[in-house]
Design an enzyme around this catalytic site. Structure first.
Site, PDB file in Angstrom:
ATOM      1  N   PRO A 176      41.619  35.936  32.115  1.00  0.00           N
ATOM      2  CA  PRO A 176      42.644  36.175  30.947  1.00  0.00           C
ATOM      3  C   PRO A 176      43.660  37.432  31.583  1.00  0.00           C
ATOM      4  O   PRO A 176      43.267  38.387  32.331  1.00  0.00           O
ATOM      5  CB  PRO A 176      41.850  37.046  29.737  1.00  0.00           C
ATOM      6  N   ASN A 177      44.905  37.398  31.298  1.00  0.00           N
ATOM      7  CA  ASN A 177      45.963  38.408  31.270  1.00  0.00           C
ATOM      8  C   ASN A 177      46.226  38.403  32.774  1.00  0.00           C
ATOM      9  O   ASN A 177      46.610  39.529  33.457  1.00  0.00           O
ATOM     10  CB  ASN A 177      45.560  39.698  30.742  1.00  0.00           C
ATOM     11  N   ARG A 178      46.119  37.465  33.700  1.00  0.00           N
ATOM     12  CA  ARG A 178      46.299  37.277  35.144  1.00  0.00           C
ATOM     13  C   ARG A 178      45.638  38.363  35.768  1.00  0.00           C
ATOM     14  O   ARG A 178      45.924  38.685  36.910  1.00  0.00           O
ATOM     15  CB  ARG A 178      47.737  37.347  35.280  1.00  0.00           C
ATOM     16  N   LEU A 179      44.546  38.851  35.493  1.00  0.00           N
ATOM     17  CA  LEU A 179      43.434  39.721  35.965  1.00  0.00           C
ATOM     18  C   LEU A 179      42.453  38.859  36.768  1.00  0.00           C
ATOM     19  O   LEU A 179      41.173  39.019  36.600  1.00  0.00           O
ATOM     20  CB  LEU A 179      42.918  40.602  35.050  1.00  0.00           C
ATOM     21  N   HIS A 180      42.810  37.949  37.502  1.00  0.00           N
ATOM     22  CA  HIS A 180      42.071  37.050  38.192  1.00  0.00           C
ATOM     23  C   HIS A 180      41.096  37.817  39.372  1.00  0.00           C
ATOM     24  O   HIS A 180      41.228  38.725  39.939  1.00  0.00           O
ATOM     25  CB  HIS A 180      42.961  35.963  38.874  1.00  0.00           C
TER      26      HIS A 180
END
Length: 203
Positions: A176-180
């Site tokens: 989520p939230n581009r916290l890949h």
């Protein structure tokens, strides 16, 4: 917020096997589809989708017409990159390495494992070359079907396969939230056996 990577620091080939097996149960179509990127000796790139037909510690195998555009690029510059993207799992794997042609026996075995109509279609195709009209191709298909009315079709000598021996494998896991999550494995040529080093990458 989870402060630990969900991609284990383990054997990347075994990790690929685990992710590939999961994709086989979740992806609705062709979980073995992968983008294959090749390049000419002077660096002009091209990419297309192909199907993975074998994998293991020795590498990742696909089959093609060696007289096609990708076949010509591979023979001239035998290095490539693969990309698997499994959208339903929010996962992707990038693999880079050298390419080695399979044996004639391996090519025969896979070619003759395909449906007869697929064998005919491959034998009739001058893949990637200009086609004056679709009927020309269909006529060649019919000619081959008449020439070999039953049983397997002889494998054309230019229809073969290649195995990519991985030097780099990068695993990406969507969060989520581009916290890949991203982890890169690089083959350690100096290590005894089949060693790899790994580290995390910024997403």
């Amino acid at each position: 917020m989870d402060d630990q990577s969900a991609i284990p620091e383990s054997d990347p080939v075994a990790l690929f096997d685990a992710w590939f097996a999961e994709a086989g149960t979740s992806e609705p179509n062709d979980p073995n589809a992968m983008a294959l990127a090749t390049a000419t000796p002077d660096g002009n790139p091209s990419v297309r989708m192909v199907l993975l037909k074998g994998h293991g510690p020795e590498g990742f195998t696909f089959y093609t017409n060696a007289e096609s555009r990708k076949g010509g690029e591979i023979l001239a510059n035998p290095r490539a990159a693969l990309l698997f993207h499994w959208k339903s799992l929010r996962r992707q794997i990038r693999i880079e390495g050298s390419l080695h042609e399979v044996t004639a026996a391996q090519a025969d075995e896979y070619f003759h494992s395909r449906p007869r109509v697929s064998q005919i279609g491959s034998a009739a195709s001058d893949q990637s070359r200009p086609l004056p009209g679709r009927q020309t191709y269909l006529d060649r298909v019919e000619d081959i079907a008449r020439e070999f009315p039953e049983g397997d079709i002889p494998r054309p000598s230019h229809w073969t396969g290649f195995t990519l021996v991985p030097q780099r494998m990068e695993f990406w896991l969507g969060r989520p939230n581009r916290l890949h999550d991203r982890r890169l494995f690089v083959r350690d040529e100096s290590a005894a056996g089949d060693g790899w080093t790994s580290g995390l990458l910024y997403p």
